[in-house]
Write an enzyme that holds these catalytic residues in place. Structure first.
Site, PDB file in Angstrom:
ATOM      1  N   HIS A  62       0.835  -1.220   0.000  1.00 15.32           N
ATOM      2  CA  HIS A  62       0.000   0.000   0.000  1.00 15.32           C
ATOM      3  C   HIS A  62       0.861   1.257   0.000  1.00 15.32           C
ATOM      4  O   HIS A  62       1.480   1.603   1.012  1.00 15.32           O
ATOM      5  CB  HIS A  62      -0.921  -0.023   1.231  1.00 15.32           C
ATOM      6  N   HIS A 208      -9.402   1.745   2.271  1.00 12.98           N
ATOM      7  CA  HIS A 208      -9.076   2.311   3.585  1.00 12.98           C
ATOM      8  C   HIS A 208     -10.294   2.074   4.483  1.00 12.98           C
ATOM      9  O   HIS A 208     -11.438   2.256   4.038  1.00 12.98           O
ATOM     10  CB  HIS A 208      -8.852   3.819   3.497  1.00 12.98           C
ATOM     11  N   GLU A 211      -9.693   4.201   9.869  1.00 16.72           N
ATOM     12  CA  GLU A 211      -8.339   4.695  10.132  1.00 16.72           C
ATOM     13  C   GLU A 211      -8.301   5.543  11.403  1.00 16.72           C
ATOM     14  O   GLU A 211      -7.367   5.424  12.196  1.00 16.72           O
ATOM     15  CB  GLU A 211      -7.886   5.524   8.912  1.00 16.72           C
TER      16      GLU A 211
HETATM   17 FE   FE2 Z   1      -3.394   5.055   2.125  1.00 17.65          FE
END
Ligand code: FE2
Ligand code: BEZ
Length: 404
Positions: A62, A208, A211
């Site tokens: 990533h 994602h 987060e």
């Molecule tokens: Fe990212």
């Protein structure tokens, strides 16, 4: 045919001594040097420096190359000020990020032994660099857009980029793939369409997910710092989805979820049950104040990845592994070092369905040679010494060709 010989080889059975690897574009045989020379008398013999370890090429699952121009523009410390600074500086950073900068970062990754990376692409700007770089690239075309009014247009643009990455020459080592930006930024209708595209074409899929605390609060109760963000920039004040709805949209297709720092045990169990995996970005999480992913509690495969220079200070996988050693300070260091190396080799390859990540016959001949400053005194410490001492690897091979 080539024969590469070193003091140690990192294999699925641990570090083995007094062995060598015979390869062309694929790994053909692992055996003693004597046997390999007998079996492949025409092979070119390559002796690594003393105290070297042959690793499979490392995999960074990533990274965002498009943000490679960032040094001090984006605000670190806390997620929402950082996201605000992304909106403020995005155009400048994109404008400043040319092919030469991105190419230099690919080389930087190469010198840290990364032979494969997953490039998260918002605009497709880095496709040319990714085609040219010797590394293998899983090219994740990213879908973004929570506003239903623009959704069709954004989806159309996304599909154009998917098609462009599908028409790269096989020699460019590009694997087309799909990325979903996040639950808060993608409308459920186009989300489902993009997941279907990944599924129908068997493309790797990434997103994602959870987060920051701000993301969690927005998705759970439509409040918090993301509320004022959406009011300010998007003229809306309600989230387009929630955690359950977003997560369940991926139930039938194993996905590589990035971060998951704020996921609950139940949510992580759901990801585990559905065969998903996690990209863990320790420096990014620390720099954006997002918290620590409890890797010691995970029951699903995870990789360690750098994220982009939008939330990091380098794309070196060894810098990242050293940071992981520090962040997870309660895990016994030798065990952690061993586990971390597995996450960026074997586990990452399995997650992305790539025929690399292990030194065994019939795998792609991708290697990174690490040279220790002196002979390791105890075999069980080679993983730790490799992580602590490697600023640059000493040799890199991709598909059997030497690049470092
Ligand atoms: Fe990212
Ligand atoms: C959106 O399109 O909703 C979005 C884009 C960037 C950041 C956050 C949200």
């Amino acid at each position: 045919m080539k024969i590469l010989v070193a003091d140690y080889i990192y294999t699925p059975n641990g570090f083995v001594e007094n062995q060598a690897v015979a390869f062309d574009d694929l790994i053909r045989e692992i055996n003693t040097l004597e046997t390999l020379l007998k079996n492949h008398p025409q092979a070119e013999l390559i002796r690594t420096e003393p105290h070297s370890v042959i690793y499979p090429g490392f995999i960074n699952t990533h990274v965002h190359l498009e943000f490679s121009a960032n040094k001090t523009s984006l605000e670190y410390g806390s997620f929402m000020p950082w996201l605000d600074s992304v909106i403020e500086h995005r155009d400048d950073l994109m404008g400043a990020c040319n092919n030469a900068i991105m190419q230099r970062e690919c080389e930087e990754m190469m010198y840290s032994g990364i032979t494969t990376f997953g490039a998260i692409s918002s605009f497709g700007n880095e496709l040319e660099v990714c085609e040219k770089t010797p590394q293998r690239v899983v090219f994740f075309n990213e879908l973004i857009g929570s506003n239903a009014i623009y959704a069709d247009m954004l989806y159309g643009d996304f599909m154009e980029r998917v098609k462009a990455s599908q028409s790269c020459k096989p020699s460019s080592h590009i694997t087309p793939a799909v990325a979903i930006h996040s639950p808060y930024s993608v409308h459920p209708i186009i989300l489902q369409k993009a997941i279907n595209i990944a599924k129908q074409n068997k493309l790797p899929l990434s997103a994602h997910f959870l987060e920051s605390q701000a993301e969690r609060e927005w998705l759970v109760s439509g409040s918090g710092e993301l509320k004022s963000f959406f009011e300010k920039y998007f003229n809306t004040s309600t989230p387009v989805t929630n955690i359950k709805e977003f997560m369940h949209a991926f139930d039938t297709y194993p996905t590589h979820f990035t971060h998951c720092v704020q996921a609950t045990k139940e949510e992580l169990k759901h990801l585990t049950d559905k065969g998903h995996s996690i990209a863990h970005c320790p420096r990014s999480n620390r720099y954006l104040g997002c918290g620590r992913l409890k890797i010691e509690e995970l029951d699903l495969p995870f990789s360690v990845a750098t994220d982009g220079l939008s939330s990091n200070d380098s794309l070196s996988i060894f810098d990242e592994l050293r940071a992981a050693l520090m962040l997870h300070n309660d895990i016994p260091i030798q065990d952690l070092a061993t586990q971390l190396l597995q996450t960026v080799t074997e586990d990452a390859a399995e997650i992305l369905h790539l025929n690399c990540g292990k030194i065994e016959a019939d795998r792609w001949a991708d290697f990174a040679v690490v040279t220790l400053p002196e002979a390791p005194k105890r075999e069980e410490e080679i993983a730790l010494w490799s992580i602590l001492y490697t600023k640059q690897v000493s040799e890199v091979y991709i598909e059997g060709e030497k690049y470092v």
